[in-house]
Design an enzyme around this catalytic site. Structure first.
Site, PDB file in Angstrom:
ATOM      1  N   HIS A   1       0.729  -1.160   0.130  1.00 52.90           N
ATOM      2  CA  HIS A   1      -0.199   0.001   0.136  1.00 52.90           C
ATOM      3  C   HIS A   1       0.903   1.158  -0.029  1.00 52.90           C
ATOM      4  O   HIS A   1       0.528   2.388  -0.589  1.00 52.90           O
ATOM      5  CB  HIS A   1      -1.018  -0.094   1.207  1.00 52.90           C
ATOM      6  N   ASP A   2       2.178   1.241   0.477  1.00 55.72           N
ATOM      7  CA  ASP A   2       3.239   2.326   0.590  1.00 55.72           C
ATOM      8  C   ASP A   2       3.491   2.617  -0.823  1.00 55.72           C
ATOM      9  O   ASP A   2       3.431   3.688  -1.676  1.00 55.72           O
ATOM     10  CB  ASP A   2       4.207   2.066   1.484  1.00 55.72           C
TER      11      ASP A   2
ATOM     12  N   GLY B   1       4.568   6.344  -4.459  1.00 56.52           N
ATOM     13  CA  GLY B   1       5.888   5.771  -4.398  1.00 56.52           C
ATOM     14  C   GLY B   1       6.209   5.028  -2.739  1.00 56.52           C
ATOM     15  O   GLY B   1       5.487   5.372  -2.004  1.00 56.52           O
TER      16      GLY B   1
ATOM     17  N   SER C   1       4.762   7.074   3.293  1.00 64.95           N
ATOM     18  CA  SER C   1       3.803   7.926   3.397  1.00 64.95           C
ATOM     19  C   SER C   1       2.392   7.352   4.289  1.00 64.95           C
ATOM     20  O   SER C   1       1.768   8.108   4.881  1.00 64.95           O
ATOM     21  CB  SER C   1       3.265   8.720   2.310  1.00 64.95           C
TER      22      SER C   1
ATOM     23  N   ASP D   1      -6.124 -17.698   1.690  1.00 61.63           N
ATOM     24  CA  ASP D   1      -5.713 -19.141   0.759  1.00 61.63           C
ATOM     25  C   ASP D   1      -6.192 -20.001   1.797  1.00 61.63           C
ATOM     26  O   ASP D   1      -5.667 -20.566   2.699  1.00 61.63           O
ATOM     27  CB  ASP D   1      -4.154 -19.087   0.801  1.00 61.63           C
TER      28      ASP D   1
ATOM     29  N   THR E   1      -3.530 -23.594   2.376  1.00 63.34           N
ATOM     30  CA  THR E   1      -2.571 -23.346   3.294  1.00 63.34           C
ATOM     31  C   THR E   1      -2.339 -21.884   3.827  1.00 63.34           C
ATOM     32  O   THR E   1      -1.289 -21.099   3.543  1.00 63.34           O
ATOM     33  CB  THR E   1      -0.998 -23.912   2.860  1.00 63.34           C
TER      34      THR E   1
END
Ligand code: HEM
Length: 362
Positions: free
Chosen positions: A95-96, A101, A105, A264, A267
């Site tokens: 997400h950063d 970039g 933030s 998932d 596993t």
């Protein structure tokens, strides 16, 4: 359980992937993935994308030689208390990087100086507070050991790295959070189809193989019902297996509950290629996951990763390192934050004078 993945000795990169599995009183096996890198700094060109100028694998070799071991030691004990930290940290780094970039933030809190936090916007509301706390605790430990030299953006990358492999370092921290529009357009919704996903990824120079490989991050972690209940209500999404649908309806009997399930089903706590096996069995959780096995552009890549775990690991590392270099700040750009959740206060004129004097005295 210990799984060893080794590269050719020629490249002098011996990568150990330890899947440490431990039993709980309940006898449920909880596995966390930790990767220990031996021979850091010897990354081969084929295995990693070209490095962004200003980043390197041994960036803190002189200024904070223990940085990586401090992070690793902190995490191996923290993860024993809370195995969910690993997926949570992987997701924070994603997400950063996808929004403005990899400048840390997303770690910033609301403030009158830097503005509204990215954490307030919908896609970030399910990032886990424990993971933000871990990043700040690590920052404090690093400052104690080396002074203020390691950026929060690098800590976010390093903590996520321990579930991946090697990441180049040298990022600096951004001054301001991204806007709501940047967050909403940068982070595709789980209801997206492949075209919508690629619209977001191509803007940050990620390609279709990166999309399939990075979506494999969903081999661990959890999701809330409202991230996938569009596929349960008003009726079963026809791309979803009937048995899987019945299981999910037990967890999310009505729309918009805050219950969670694992990403998932095969596993859930192991970083492996079973996510792709889920997709082949029409048991992917989000629309954005399952459609990777429907769209002609991505289907073959899903099949390849489902039958060849090494191919998935290699591509994941490549794409993850590529993601970790999106629009990084380096050199004298940005700053090194004293608190990962807040921009540093503006420097007072006399502290600038102090720095000049210190520099002249050196
Ligand atoms: C391609 C587009 C992607 C979409 C639409 C997407 C969407 C989501 C959503 C909706 C959740 C669950 C949120 C919740 O309900 O709590 C989630 C969880 C997660 N995602 Fe993604 N994701 C994407 C890509 C990625 C990438 C690139 C990574 C990392 C390589 C990643 C790693 C994770 C992890 C580890 C979790 C579990 C987090 C936890 O357990 O706290 N995702 N994702």
């Amino acid at each position: 359980m210990l799984l060893l993945i080794s590269e050719s000795v020629q490249t002098k990169q011996l990568l150990l992937m330890m899947i440490m599995a431990g039993s709980r009183a309940s006898s449920l096996v909880v596995a966390v993935v930790l990767v220990v890198v031996i021979g850091a700094g010897a990354a081969s060109a084929e295995r990693y994308p070209p490095l962004a100028p200003g980043l390197s694998f041994d960036f803190y070799k002189k200024s904070c030689p223990k940085a990586e071991s401090i992070v690793k030691d902190f995490l191996s004990s923290a993860v024993k208390q809370n195995p969910g930290l690993i997926p949570a940290l992987i997701r924070i780094h994603f997400h950063d990087c996808f929004v403005q970039g990899c400048d840390g933030s997303v770690l910033l809190d609301n403030s009158s100086i830097s503005g509204t936090s990215e954490k307030t916007y919908i896609p970030n509301q399910t990032l886990r507070p424990a993971a933000f706390k871990a990043i700040n605790d690590i920052r404090n430990a690093l400052e104690k050991a080396c002074g203020r030299v390691v950026s929060c953006a690098d800590i976010a990358a390093l903590t996520a790295r321990d579930s991946v492999q090697l990441v180049p370092l040298g990022r600096r921290d951004g001054l301001s959070p991204a806007s709501e529009t940047a967050v909403l357009t940068g982070l595709p919704a789980p209801t997206s189809n492949v075209t919508e996903l690629m619209d977001a990824l191509s803007k940050i120079k990620l390609d279709i193989t990166d999309l399939v490989a990075l979506s494999g991050g969903h081999t661990v972690g959890i999701a809330h019902c409202n991230s996938f209940d569009n596929r349960l209500f008003p009726a079963r999404d026809p791309t979803m297996d009937q048995w899987f649908f019945t299981q999910l309806k037990k967890i999310c009997p009505v729309k918009d509950t805050d219950k969670t399930t694992v990403n998932d089903i095969r596993t859930p706590h192991v970083f492996d290629n079973k996510y792709y096996v889920d997709l082949l069995n029409r048991q992917g959780l989000f629309t954005s996951d399952q459609l990777l096995n429907v769209d002609a552009r991505t289907k073959n890549i899903v099949h390849k990763f489902a039958v060849d775990q090494n191919a998935f690991f290699e591509q994941f590392v490549y794409s993850y390192v590529k993601m970790g270099q999106i629009q990084v700040l380096t050199g004298s750009q940005g700053q090194i934050r004293a608190n990962c959740a807040a921009r540093n206060p503006p420097r007072l004129p006399w502290s600038v004078v102090d720095t000049v004097v210190d520099t002249l005295l050196l």
